[in-house]
Write a protein that holds these residues in place. Structure first.
Motif, PDB file in Angstrom:
ATOM      1  N   UNK A 546       0.868  -1.342  -0.101  1.00 61.27           N
ATOM      2  CA  UNK A 546       0.043   0.063   0.127  1.00 61.27           C
ATOM      3  C   UNK A 546       0.846   1.326   0.077  1.00 61.27           C
ATOM      4  N   UNK A 548       3.723   1.902  -1.626  1.00 59.93           N
ATOM      5  CA  UNK A 548       4.269   2.146  -2.512  1.00 59.93           C
ATOM      6  C   UNK A 548       3.473   1.699  -3.808  1.00 59.93           C
ATOM      7  N   UNK A 549       2.082   2.281  -3.736  1.00 60.94           N
ATOM      8  CA  UNK A 549       1.014   1.839  -4.507  1.00 60.94           C
ATOM      9  C   UNK A 549       1.508   2.446  -6.066  1.00 60.94           C
ATOM     10  N   UNK A 550       1.701   3.501  -6.046  1.00 63.62           N
ATOM     11  CA  UNK A 550       1.745   4.236  -7.208  1.00 63.62           C
ATOM     12  C   UNK A 550       2.863   3.824  -8.195  1.00 63.62           C
ATOM     13  N   UNK A 552       4.078   0.677  -8.384  1.00 62.85           N
ATOM     14  CA  UNK A 552       4.140  -0.723  -8.328  1.00 62.85           C
ATOM     15  C   UNK A 552       4.381  -1.300  -9.575  1.00 62.85           C
TER      16      UNK A 552
ATOM     17  N   UNK B  52      -5.865  -3.107  -2.238  1.00 63.31           N
ATOM     18  CA  UNK B  52      -4.521  -3.722  -2.088  1.00 63.31           C
ATOM     19  C   UNK B  52      -4.504  -4.807  -3.072  1.00 63.31           C
ATOM     20  N   UNK B  55      -3.856  -3.928  -6.636  1.00 65.70           N
ATOM     21  CA  UNK B  55      -2.524  -3.497  -6.858  1.00 65.70           C
ATOM     22  C   UNK B  55      -1.613  -4.498  -7.061  1.00 65.70           C
TER      23      UNK B  55
END
Lengths: 581, 696
Positions: A546, A548-550, A552, B52, B55
């Motif tokens: 969560x 480093x979501x962006x 990923x 989550x 992702x």
């Protein structure tokens, strides 16, 4: 302990009767104590029956076998044993009996002692019929079931109780007398001088005389069982008996007695006369399908709740019979399971109707309407049980119906008969319409009884479930859910026995035997599409993610992923019956 | 697609389930605020967990910067095994499921928040939130079930919640009846669904979606005949697949309210309005569309089934839109609009544009949820009034509701660059351009095109009648207390309204995306900003590349082809659909702005009377079903079968055998009448006969 385990079935069968004998010495006026004693006895029997479970092995063949000489001159023996098919029927019986007794605590006020004694005798007879492995012994218990039931209906029933009791008695007796004739005939011609079922299963199907007159013999057995089930057109005793019987009578009748019919088919009629069973199969399936639809349509137009439930029984038992007639593994397994489901769900429905009757002394649907607001808990229980009866996935009824319909659809048993290879497809299609009808008749009744405005002033003061009733319904609701969510536990114990019986039938009938699958042990049953031990993504990893979501998706600067793809295309371990090229 | 095991998948649906248990069992004793808290926080956790997971999926499904897709699975336990057939309770998240769980949990969360405001005066709030959480749980089972059987569990579960929530105010007999109708009509669909599943079992021996896909991928020919001696003996595999797909589509028509089983959805508006938004617009009713996407690899193998699906979708889109013209209940307008929009999704799936259908599912979830919640806000503010003839001028009283309603109306009419425009245009273009439906493409496009005009018209009619004008039609009682809704209700409206406007930008059609991409100097990516196409493509890979399937799917290659030859046509069609939307707005504004024109009163008498009455009475379809199916079945059961049961079946068995016994008895009794002389005579006769027999 070993002695007890070796004689557990005998103990189980005769414990209720012994208890009943003890009750003879109870003073007649001690109604409460008598009821409590009866309940205690039946609960103790239930506890004893639970001892079967840990020792029971998920494999074919009879277990807890006990064999003694009974009548040596004719070769009759006292031979008891259970397999996966009868195990759960035994448990159902020992479960339903205390439920039925507890359910009639307030409704039975006269001749209480006799009532309890008869229910306990009935339990003995039912258990005896389920565990008997000697045909004569089975017949003995089979007929013995009639007598207590006859009195239960005839004494504690409603207005037409005598008529109902006599009708019930005569119908069942006529069928079973023909069965007796067939039993004696077989005993005569085979010359085995034995009534032992294990022996019979080995020698009877191949006997030339039996093969010659197989249709008649099967017919005699089938008639006895078909009346008990009951199949259309032998069903008319059932609504009358159900409506007139006291609640406990209806519960036991629906819960266990009707299962004796299907049990008889799978234990006696089909393995003993496989060729005849195959010839009769399309006819049986047709009657079953007719029963499904006919029972459902009639159920829809009943004005009396109990009568509606009684007709719904005919429809549901039609499913069970359809499953048996298909001689398909899935269908028969589903049929056995559906028998249990029906016992729990319909038994509970009869109890619920009884509960309502105790409050308002009417079962007319039109007398009710809008009572949900007054009796919320009762409504919830009623709805859950109804939904299980409708076959809502997640509750027990679905598994049985689904397996039966799927097994029927994919069955190859009809290929050699006059209905042709697609017979199963048509039977399944027609029977599946019964699933629609079930939703209509049951939910329409629910709507008329529970929903809408509360118009009838008599329903103003109707009371919700009391403590006794909550105790009564809690295990039923729990069972309905458990059997729907974890059917595997039950099915793995049934499957080997069902397979064995079915293999006997199919080989005898000249169908290809079922593939000799090993018993689906719990681990093996998991046909995991992924074979290689997969790396598991820990939750912590997911949480870190969560942050480093962006980024990923951006490869640079990313630490290597702690996971590895599994072989996606590994073939399943089972020999899957892929029929398509 | 590679498969990964992820043991936290169950958390997504665990939270709503716990919420259901807590609120369902203890809710009555907990306070309103606590129940709200439990229900909403269950949704927050679920939405967060699914985000989550998505992702995670995104990360593991990328290879060298390219998206190749992945499946995350979690095997919980073996549900049941019967012979060679086995069903595991296995959860799976693949790109398609990922889209669905995001929509379900996030839109679900917004609607939960909204509901805390909407249900603030209702005593059954705990029941309501328990059902709502149970619904989310079931819906998640539906979309996350790896096996079709598990999907069916969710399928029936959402049906149950729908039944319970439509009949939420069960003391109203009509509402209870609407719930019953929904359940029963859905059961008719389920009848088809399970038979379709059985056909698949005959064909492939499994109902696991991944195993099915593998088996389909290995299919070499559709003309092979199924072996004799078994079910469907002698039927070609291709025919059996068509049969399976069509049967499953029957299930989809039930759940997704398509012709001929759409009749339950308008009645379903009896439930609380947030329920209509969540269940009967955004999520449950789209389950049929999801199902077709889930088995897309089967659908593409059957041109017949595809044409049927597309035609049913197109007809529904058009037909339901016409009913929308004359409805005066604001929720009924939206209900028929939902039926119509679902028709578009099936139109898309039927022509093979699965991505477009899922895209429209998503954008529809935004704008239709916004519209429904907006209508709920209106109803709430008007004190329960649902008749748009008694509204008007509400923009003064409810400005925020009006603004968001306007946004969603723009989206549904297909105003350029709104979410609805992007997805609807994609479907219309594929209806025209798809090679899957042969020469039906023009017909299908035309249905969708006219439907778009109708949609614009009825939505603007609804909008004008509700919000424009001076409010002279509101009766003065309502006028006194009409008010804007609390922020718990308007905040979700704003979010959904904005999404209705900009939510389409993750699926920009190549036509528009390509020039922009060129302008920005990005040539490497063939998708040009059509993110959802890129994202979902792996799901349809087997179907679109199957040698036996007609080329259905717009892969990168086809996009390139489209960029060449079809360009002009695509521009023409796009402009046409924008124009027809504007035409609908223009017509509606002439007739209903600012107040409904007095000339409208003459319509029932004029030349259009028949159409008007038809639309008003929903083309008498309910009456037709009642007369053709329900009444005859009832009559036969009540009059015929009951008589047969009582007299024929029972009579034959209770009258004939006793009569035989009696007859025999009377004959035999005559012999034994005590007359000694007759006995002697008979004995002598008998002895003589015996002697004759022996002597001879």
């Amino acid at each position: 302990m070993d002695y007890i385990m070796g004689h557990l079935l005998t103990l189980l069968v005769f414990a209720p009767a012994l208890g009943a004998l003890g009750l003879f010495y109870f003073p007649d006026r001690e109604k409460g104590a008598t009821k409590a004693a009866g309940l205690t006895i039946s609960l103790a029997v239930f506890a004893v029956s639970l001892m079967l479970i840990p020792t029971f092995k998920s494999e074919a063949g009879y277990q807890f076998v006990q064999k003694e000489v009974w009548i040596p001159s004719i070769g009759a023996s006292y031979h008891l044993g259970i397999d996966g098919i009868s195990l759960f029927l035994v448990l159902l019986t020992t479960f339903i009996t205390p439920v039925a007794l507890l359910g009639s605590f307030t409704s039975i006020q006269v001749r209480v002692r006799e009532f309890v004694i008869l229910v306990l005798f009935l339990e003995t007879a039912m258990l005896g019929a389920l565990v008997a492995l000697d045909v004569l012994l089975f017949y003995f218990f089979w007929e013995a079931m009639l007598i207590p039931m006859y009195f239960l209906i005839g004494i504690w029933g409603y207005d037409l109780r005598v008529k109902a009791a006599i009708k019930f008695f005569i119908y069942t007796l006529v069928g079973s007398l023909l069965m007796l004739v067939a039993i004696i005939w077989i005993w005569q011609v085979t010359g085995a001088k034995s009534f032992d079922l294990v022996e019979w299963t080995r020698v009877v199907p191949g006997n030339p005389m039996v093969r010659k007159y197989g249709l008649w013999l099967f017919g005699a057995f089938a008639l006895a069982f078909a009346i008990k089930v009951p199949m259309v057109p032998f069903h008319t005793w059932l609504p009358l008996a159900h409506v007139q019987a006291p609640t406990a009578g209806s519960v036991v009748l629906a819960g266990v007695l009707l299962k004796m019919g299907t049990y008889g088919f799978i234990r006696f009629a089909m393995p003993l006369f496989p060729e005849a069973a195959l010839k009769f199969a399309p006819g049986l399936a047709m009657l079953a399908v007719v029963g499904v639809i006919y029972g459902a349509l009639l159920s829809m137009v009943q004005k009396d709740i109990k009568s509606l439930v009684a007709y719904s029984s005919i429809s549901h038992l039609g499913f069970c019979m359809l499953g048996l007639a298909c001689m398909d593994e899935k269908a028969v397994l589903g049929s056995v399971y559906q028998g249990l489901n029906h016992g729990v769900s319909t038994g509970a429905l009869f109890l619920l109707v009884g509960t309502l009757y105790e409050r308002r002394h009417t079962r007319e649907i039109s007398e009710y309407g809008g009572i949900a607001a007054k009796v919320p808990l009762y409504t919830i229980v009623f709805l859950i049980i109804t939904l299980s009866s409708i076959g809502l996935p997640g509750l027990n009824g679905f598994i049985g119906e689904f397996l039966i319909l799927m097994g029927t659809f994919t069955s190859d048993a009809f290929a050699k008969t006059y209905v042709g290879a697609n017979g199963g497809v048509w039977f399944a299609t027609l029977a599946a319409s019964g699933v629609i009808l079930a939703a209509i008749y049951l939910l329409w009744m629910v709507k008329r009884v529970f929903f809408g405005p509360l118009r009838n002033p008599a329903n103003q003061d109707i009371e919700d479930l009391n403590v006794r009733e909550r105790v009564l319904y809690a295990p039923l609701v729990a069972l309905v859910i458990v059997m729907g969510v974890f059917p595997g536990w039950f099915l793995t114990r049934m499957a080997p026995s069902v397979n064995q019986v079915l293999s006997q039938v199919r080989v005898g009938a000249g169908l290809s035997a079922l593939a000799a699958l090993p018993a689906p042990a719990p681990d093996m049953a998991q046909v995991a599409p992924v074979q290689a031990p997969a790396r598991v993504l820990p939750q912590a990893d997911l949480d870190n993610l969560g942050k480093r979501l962006m980024d990923a998706r951006l490869p640079p600067g990313m630490p290597p992923l702690p996971l590895r793809p599994m072989q996606g295309n590994t073939p399943p371990q089972h020999p899957a019956p892929s029929r398509a090229p | 697609m590679p498969v990964f095991q992820l043991d936290s998948l169950h958390l997504i649906l665990l939270f709503p389930f716990l919420g259901f248990l807590v609120n369902g069992i203890f809710g009555k004793f907990l306070g309103r605020r606590f129940v709200n808290f439990v229900a909403v926080s269950a949704m927050v956790l679920s939405a967060w967990q699914s985000t989550l997971t998505v992702f995670q999926l995104w990360r593991v499904g990328s290879r060298d910067g390219h998206w190749v897709g992945a499946r995350l699975v979690q095997n919980l336990y073996n549900w049941f095994t019967a012979g060679s057939f086995s069903v595991d309770v296995t959860l799976m998240v693949d790109p398609l499921t990922a889209v669905m769980i995001m929509v379900v949990t996030w839109v679900g969360l917004l609607i939960h928040i909204y509901s805390t405001g909407y249900m603030e005066h209702d005593d059954g709030f705990w029941r309501y939130f328990a059902y709502l959480n149970l619904f989310i749980f079931s819906m998640l089972i539906l979309v996350m079930g790896k096996s079709l059987v598990l999907m069916f569990v969710g399928w029936e579960g959402v049906g149950l919640c729908s039944y319970l929530l439509i009949g939420f105010w069960f003391e109203d007999a009509a509402k209870a009846a609407a719930g019953l109708k929904a359940f029963v009509v859905n059961r008719v669909g389920d009848f088809g669904f399970i038979l379709g599943m059985f056909t698949l079992v005959v064909l492939f021996g499994t109902l696991d979606s991944v195993e099915l896909e593998q088996k389909v991928a290995a299919l070499k020919s559709l003309d092979t005949l199924l072996p004799m001696g078994g079910p469907l003996a002698g039927m070609a595999v291709g025919t059996a697949i068509t049969m399976a797909v069509l049967l499953m589509f029957v299930g989809a028509t039930g759940k997704s309210a398509q012709i001929p089983l759409y009749i339950w959805l308008p009645d379903a508006m009896a439930g609380p309005t947030p329920v209509s938004a969540l269940i009967h617009a955004a999520t449950m009713v789209t389950a049929g569309v999801y199902m077709l996407s889930r088995v897309n690899f089967l659908v593409v193998l059957s041109p017949t089934a595809m044409l049927v699906i597309a035609l049913v979708g197109g007809c529904t889109a058009l037909f339901a839109a016409t009913i929308g013209f004359a409805q005066t209940d604001i929720k009924k307008v939206l209900a028929y609009s939902t039926v119509s929009q679902l028709g578009y999704m099936f139109l898309g799936a039927g022509v093979g544009a699965f991505v477009a259908s899922i895209f429209h599912l998503v954008t529809h979830a935004f704008f239709k949820a916004c519209l429904f919640l907006g209508s709920g806000s209106v109803i709430h503010g008007m004190g329960g009034e649902q008749d748009i003839r008694k509204m008007g001028g509400l923009r003064k009283y409810m400005p925020r509701t009006r603004d968001t309603f306007l946004m969603a109306t723009l989206a549904i009419m297909g105003f350029p660059l709104t979410a609805g425009f992007m997805s609807k245009d994609e479907i219309l273009w594929w209806a025209y351009a798809s090679p899957a439906v042969g020469s039906w493409n023009v017909v299908l496009w035309l249905m969708g095109f006219i439907g778009a005009g109708c949609t614009s018209f009825y939505m603007w009619r609804c909008y004008f009648m509700t919000f424009s004008g001076d409010g002279r039609r509101i009766d003065h009682h309502a006028k006194e207390h009409v008010h804007e809704s609390p922020s718990a209700m308007t905040a979700p409206l704003w979010i959904l309204g904005v999404l209705s406007l900009v939510g389409g930008f993750f699926g920009v059609p190549a036509l528009l995306g390509e020039p922009v991409a060129k302008m920005l100097g990005q040539h490497g990516n063939a998708y040009h900003g059509n993110f959802i196409l890129n994202w979902l493509e792996p799901v349809y890979a087997v179907g679109s590349t199957h040698p036996l399937a007609r080329s259905m799917f717009a892969g990168p290659g086809e996009l390139a082809a489209r960029a060449g030859a079809g360009h002009t046509m695509e521009w023409v069609l796009m402009i046409a659909s924008v124009l027809v939307g504007l035409g609908g707005w223009w017509l509606a504004s002439r007739m209903y702005f600012p107040e409904p024109s007095p000339a409208l009163a003459n319509i029932p008498k004029g030349g259009l009377a028949f159409i008007y009455r038809g639309a008003l009475n929903k083309w008498w379809i309910d009456e037709l079903y009642n007369a053709v199916i329900i009444q005859p079945v009832k009559w036969v059961s009540d009059r015929v079968l009951r008589a047969i049961d009582a007299f024929v079946v029972d009579g034959l068995l209770t009258v004939v055998p006793p009569a035989v016994v009696k007859l025999t008895g009377s004959v035999v009794a005559r012999v034994q009448n005590g007359d000694m002389q007759r006995y002697v005579a008979l004995i002598v006769l008998g002895v003589c006969l015996a002697l004759m027999y022996v002597v001879r």
